[in-house]
Design an enzyme around this catalytic site. Structure first.
Site, PDB file in Angstrom:
ATOM      1  N   GLU A  53       0.751  -1.068   0.102  1.00 43.21           N
ATOM      2  CA  GLU A  53       0.135  -0.478   0.114  1.00 43.21           C
ATOM      3  C   GLU A  53       0.591   1.113  -0.211  1.00 43.21           C
ATOM      4  OE1 GLU A  53      -2.883   2.892  -0.291  1.00 43.21           O
ATOM      5  OE2 GLU A  53      -3.590   0.637  -0.321  1.00 43.21           O
ATOM      6  N   ASP A  60       5.316   2.841  -3.393  1.00 43.17           N
ATOM      7  CA  ASP A  60       4.863   2.679  -4.728  1.00 43.17           C
ATOM      8  C   ASP A  60       5.241   1.291  -5.767  1.00 43.17           C
ATOM      9  OD1 ASP A  60       3.952   3.181  -7.357  1.00 43.17           O
ATOM     10  OD2 ASP A  60       4.577   5.586  -6.419  1.00 43.17           O
ATOM     11  N   ASP A  82      -7.917   1.971  -8.263  1.00 42.34           N
ATOM     12  CA  ASP A  82      -7.643   4.065  -7.938  1.00 42.34           C
ATOM     13  C   ASP A  82      -7.814   4.058 -10.050  1.00 42.34           C
ATOM     14  OD1 ASP A  82      -7.509   6.068  -8.821  1.00 42.34           O
ATOM     15  OD2 ASP A  82      -6.530   6.571  -7.139  1.00 42.34           O
ATOM     16  N   ASP A 120     -15.583  -2.417  -9.958  1.00 40.58           N
ATOM     17  CA  ASP A 120     -16.931  -2.536 -10.398  1.00 40.58           C
ATOM     18  C   ASP A 120     -16.458  -0.688 -11.363  1.00 40.58           C
ATOM     19  OD1 ASP A 120     -16.051  -0.436  -9.084  1.00 40.58           O
ATOM     20  OD2 ASP A 120     -18.392   0.549  -8.021  1.00 40.58           O
ATOM     21  N   THR A 177     -13.650  -7.937  -0.590  1.00 38.38           N
ATOM     22  CA  THR A 177     -12.687  -6.926  -0.378  1.00 38.38           C
ATOM     23  C   THR A 177     -14.040  -5.941   0.508  1.00 38.38           C
ATOM     24  OG1 THR A 177     -13.019  -5.154  -1.925  1.00 38.38           O
ATOM     25  CG2 THR A 177     -11.295  -6.766  -1.939  1.00 38.38           C
ATOM     26  N   GLU A 178     -13.286  -4.780   0.829  1.00 39.58           N
ATOM     27  CA  GLU A 178     -14.533  -4.027   2.173  1.00 39.58           C
ATOM     28  C   GLU A 178     -15.055  -3.264   1.217  1.00 39.58           C
ATOM     29  OE1 GLU A 178     -10.939  -4.265   4.553  1.00 39.58           O
ATOM     30  OE2 GLU A 178     -11.341  -3.926   2.728  1.00 39.58           O
TER      31      GLU A 178
END
Length: 207
Positions: free
Chosen positions: A62, A89, A111, A147, A186-187
């Site tokens: 992360e 990164d 992202d 999504d 995942t959340e």
């Protein structure tokens, strides 16, 4: 993308034994069969995999301290010997993992970087696929879930002419009974699917 700053998160991560602070020093020496999640967020996915498969090793990557601190808190509450966290990164993965060292890479709800000038930052893009191909073992895989239909189309296009062969894909994961077997959410997946958003997924294998 704007993130809420969590005061002290960088310092807490710097002091945490659960975080690998000099991952370059163990390049080529990671234990066992190795899997990584790039953009591990709050850590639910990678924690679940590590719990389900104690014989394998998992690394959650992360970039942002204010996000990784949540994954670190989760790991502290439920310690696991086979799970490691790194704040870095993703562009630097070839400096951390040796050629052929990784068995699988997970990209979950990355992202989208919607502006064209930011296309090179998209984790399922061609530039990153080339990096994945360098560190994956022959037959290793990339799994991508989102999504965001536009990002998914971009990701499928990026596979064309790459070192990867598409094993399967779906534009509605939760409607596919076979692909849902053993699915770890995942959340974001739980949130978006509960809102009725179809979840797209592919698995591509290094040829």
């Amino acid at each position: 993308m704007r993130l809420k700053n969590i005061p002290g998160s960088r310092e807490a991560i710097a002091e945490a034994a659960e975080v690998v602070h000099e991952p370059q020093s163990i390049k080529g020496k990671w234990p066992g069969e190795l899997y990584i999640e790039i953009g591990c967020g709050k850590g639910r996915f990678i924690n679940t995999l590590a719990m389900m498969r104690p014989g394998d090793s998992f690394v959650g990557i992360e970039k942002y301290s204010s996000v990784l601190i949540k994954a670190l808190d989760k790991l502290k509450k439920e310690p696991k010997d086979n799970l490691y966290l790194i704040r870095m990164d993703a562009e630097e993965i070839c400096e951390v993992f040796a050629p052929g060292e990784v068995k699988g890479i997970y990209l979950n709800f990355s992202d989208p970087w919607p502006k064209d000038r930011h296309a090179k930052r998209r984790l399922p893009g061609r530039e990153f696929l080339a990096r994945y191909a360098e560190i994956l073992a022959p037959g290793g895989f990339v799994e991508f879930k989102t999504d965001n239909v536009t990002l998914f189309d971009f990701a499928l296009e990026a596979l064309e002419g790459s070192a990867f062969e598409l094993e399967y894909m779906t534009r509605d994961l939760h409607a596919d009974e076979k692909l849902m077997e053993g699915n770890v959410m995942t959340e974001y997946e739980e949130k978006f699917s509960s809102m009725g958003n179809p979840i797209c997924k592919y698995r591509a294998v290094l040829t």
